[in-house]
Design a protein around this motif. Structure first.
Motif, short mmCIF file in Angstrom:
data_model
loop_
_atom_site.label_atom_id
_atom_site.label_comp_id
_atom_site.label_asym_id
_atom_site.label_seq_id
_atom_site.Cartn_x
_atom_site.Cartn_y
_atom_site.Cartn_z
N GLY A 121 0.78 -1.23 0.00
CA GLY A 121 0.00 0.00 0.00
C GLY A 121 0.81 1.27 0.00
O GLY A 121 0.26 2.36 -0.12
N GLY A 124 -0.26 4.51 1.84
CA GLY A 124 -1.54 5.15 1.55
C GLY A 124 -1.42 6.36 0.64
O GLY A 124 -0.50 6.50 -0.16
N PRO A 137 -8.39 0.80 0.17
CA PRO A 137 -7.26 -0.10 0.37
C PRO A 137 -7.73 -1.47 0.81
O PRO A 137 -8.80 -1.62 1.39
CB PRO A 137 -6.44 0.60 1.46
N GLU A 141 -3.23 -3.76 3.19
CA GLU A 141 -2.57 -2.46 3.10
C GLU A 141 -2.79 -1.58 4.32
O GLU A 141 -2.05 -0.62 4.53
CB GLU A 141 -3.07 -1.72 1.85
N ALA A 167 -9.10 6.26 4.56
CA ALA A 167 -8.58 4.97 4.12
C ALA A 167 -8.97 3.86 5.09
O ALA A 167 -9.39 2.78 4.68
CB ALA A 167 -7.05 5.05 4.00
N GLY A 171 -11.40 0.88 3.98
CA GLY A 171 -10.81 -0.45 3.96
C GLY A 171 -11.54 -1.42 4.88
O GLY A 171 -11.78 -2.58 4.51
N SER A 475 -2.54 6.66 -6.65
CA SER A 475 -3.10 6.53 -5.33
C SER A 475 -4.18 7.54 -5.13
O SER A 475 -4.13 8.65 -5.61
CB SER A 475 -2.03 6.68 -4.25
N GLY A 479 -6.27 5.28 -0.26
CA GLY A 479 -5.15 4.37 -0.29
C GLY A 479 -4.68 4.23 -1.71
O GLY A 479 -4.55 5.18 -2.45
N SER A 480 -4.44 3.04 -2.15
CA SER A 480 -3.93 2.83 -3.50
C SER A 480 -5.03 2.45 -4.42
O SER A 480 -5.91 1.68 -4.11
CB SER A 480 -2.86 1.74 -3.47
#
Length: 483
Positions: A121, A124, A137, A141, A167, A171, A475, A479-480
């Motif tokens: 990740g 982030g 994410p 991550e 994030a 997530g 990103s 996050g990604s």
């Protein structure tokens, strides 16, 4: 985690309705004319059984997401005095030495650099890009995102907690959905992730309304689809707010929402203050453009040698804080951190700052903000608000501008210069001041609109078919993105 869905797309398919059924319905036309398809009902997703399940899941995830958000904010808040007050005393110093930020921010740089380089990740969201569209994410991550954020925010980088919270919320929500449903629909993942992010950041901003506008402006949603996506987020934020407030009372730590209390009385806007709104908007746009471009320039240097570059960035932030403290006799910590908890003291005790101290604070904080954006992990909102507020207070010493109006216009104009979110920026500046914010709202609107238009004109137009983010890594806030 920011959602970007195509208007008219189905959030959920009802298992009782064939996907092509609506498209197959034809209207009656002239003989020989090609039959025309009936327009799809934009509210169809809300009538499905699966959407009701989505609402139930959003209500359930709001509470644990806000509980985790509360724990994250509490940990960040406790780390700061532990590192900069308790630890020096425990080591035998009488108070905190002026040089103390140097080893602490060097440690932050080493920790963040290693995390970004080695953990999934990459720590982030890249804050130098502001807020942008991206995916939630994965659970794998999240540890790297949390570690990078704690090292950045807890040890003194000039960034805020909103991006890590977004994030974490997104997530965890998507992780819960994938545990509850096998192979969930991609749109369902996007909406549930947005609901988790919405719940987490609304608790920090102190109002689901601010979270709603933030989500709406960043995602670019409009029309019926907007309500379809926002409804689960509002529900998650509402249920989560009960947990957030309850934990604050139960633990005695209080809440972490953005709010000011001792606010000087605002007066009705004057013609001169509308002139100041124009000037503050233009100045903020140029200041924001300078911060963004310098941050991206430094980011390219840091990426060449990630760990060493982030350590150097930490030392630079520490040097700016120490220089400010030595030159003004004030606390170096005023230059460090995101600044959201310092806004109230800055406004309430503005008379204790000399003009030279305010100039030094604006310059040092803005430069530390640039460096932090280039290397560390966190959100870009609160440092922009702090720099703008200090600049507005400084300008209020000149004729024709009152303190509260200058503060509010500085917050809104600098926020939009960095975020490019005009409605969110107006709300940030006005809701922050409570009832006094309503009085100065016309001035804030003018300053924000001017800053927004000038900022967009200062930004180079993207190449055809290219990204609007120079050097973007894909990103997003959450996050990604898919790599």
């Amino acid at each position: 985690m920011i959602v970007r869905l195509v208007p008219g797309a189905r959030i959920f398919e009802d298992p009782g309705v064939h996907p092509g059924e609506e498209a197959a319905r034809m209207s009656v036309g002239a003989p020989g004319a090609a039959p025309a398809a009936m327009p799809e009902d934009p509210y169809a997703p809300l009538r499905t059984r699966r959407y009701l399940g989505l609402l139930a899941l959003a209500a359930l995830i709001g509470a644990p997401v806000c509980a985790v958000a509360f724990g994250f904010l509490a940990l960040v808040t406790e780390l700061q005095p532990l590192v900069y007050t308790d630890l020096p005393v425990a080591l035998g110093f009488h108070g905190t030495p002026l040089w103390w930020p140097l080893p602490m921010l060097a440690l932050a740089g080493a920790s963040v650099g290693w995390t970004v380089r080695h953990l999934p990740g990459h720590g982030g969201h890249e804050p130098a890009y502001g807020f942008s569209a991206g995916g939630a994410p994965s659970l794998a991550e999240l540890p790297g995102i949390v570690c990078a954020a704690l090292a950045s925010l807890g040890l003194g980088a000039v960034l805020g907690p909103e991006a890590p919270l977004i994030a974490i919320g997104g997530g965890l929500a998507v992780g819960a959905l994938r545990l509850a449903a096998r192979n969930p629909d991609a749109r369902a993942v996007a909406v549930v992730g947005a609901a988790g992010s919405f719940a987490a950041v609304s608790a920090l901003l102190g109002s689901p309304l601010l979270g709603a506008f933030l989500l709406m402006e960043v995602s670019g949603l409009a029309g019926p689809l907007l309500g379809t996506v926002l409804a689960p987020g509002l529900l998650a934020a509402g249920t989560g707010a009960l947990i957030f407030t309850g934990l604050g009372d139960w633990t005695g730590l209080g809440t972490y929402g953005l709010a000011l209390h001792d606010i000087p009385e605002a007066t009705a806007p004057t013609v001169a203050e509308f002139g100041w709104a124009l000037a503050i908007g233009i100045a903020s746009a140029f200041a924001g453009a300078g911060v963004r471009r310098l941050a991206l320039l430094l980011k390219g240097r840091v990426e060449r040698r990630r760990v060493a570059g982030t350590v150097v960035a930490g030392l630079a932030v520490a040097g700016l804080a120490i220089g400010y403290g030595a030159g003004t006799g004030r606390e170096p910590s005023e230059v460090m951190y995101s600044g959201e908890t310092a806004l109230e003291g800055l406004l309430a005790h503005s008379a204790t700052y000399s003009s030279a101290a305010l100039v030094s604070l604006v310059v040092c904080k803005a430069l530390a903000y640039c460096v932090s954006l280039s290397a560390f992990r966190g959100g870009p909102i609160f440092p922009a608000m702090f720099v703008g507020s200090a600049g507005g207070i400084l300008l209020s010493e000149l004729p024709g501008l009152t303190l509260t109006a200058g503060f509010a216009m500085g917050v809104g104009a600098m926020a939009v210069a960095m975020l490019r979110l005009p409605m969110t920026s107006v709300l940030l500046a006005t809701l922050l001041l409570g009832s006094e914010g309503l009085t100065v709202m016309p001035l804030v609107i003018v300053a924000v609109v001017i800053a927004y238009v000038v900022s967009v004109r200062l930004q180079p137009a993207p190449a055809p078919g290219g990204s609007s983010r120079a050097g973007g890594d894909g990103s997003g806030v959450g996050g990604s993105a898919a790599r």
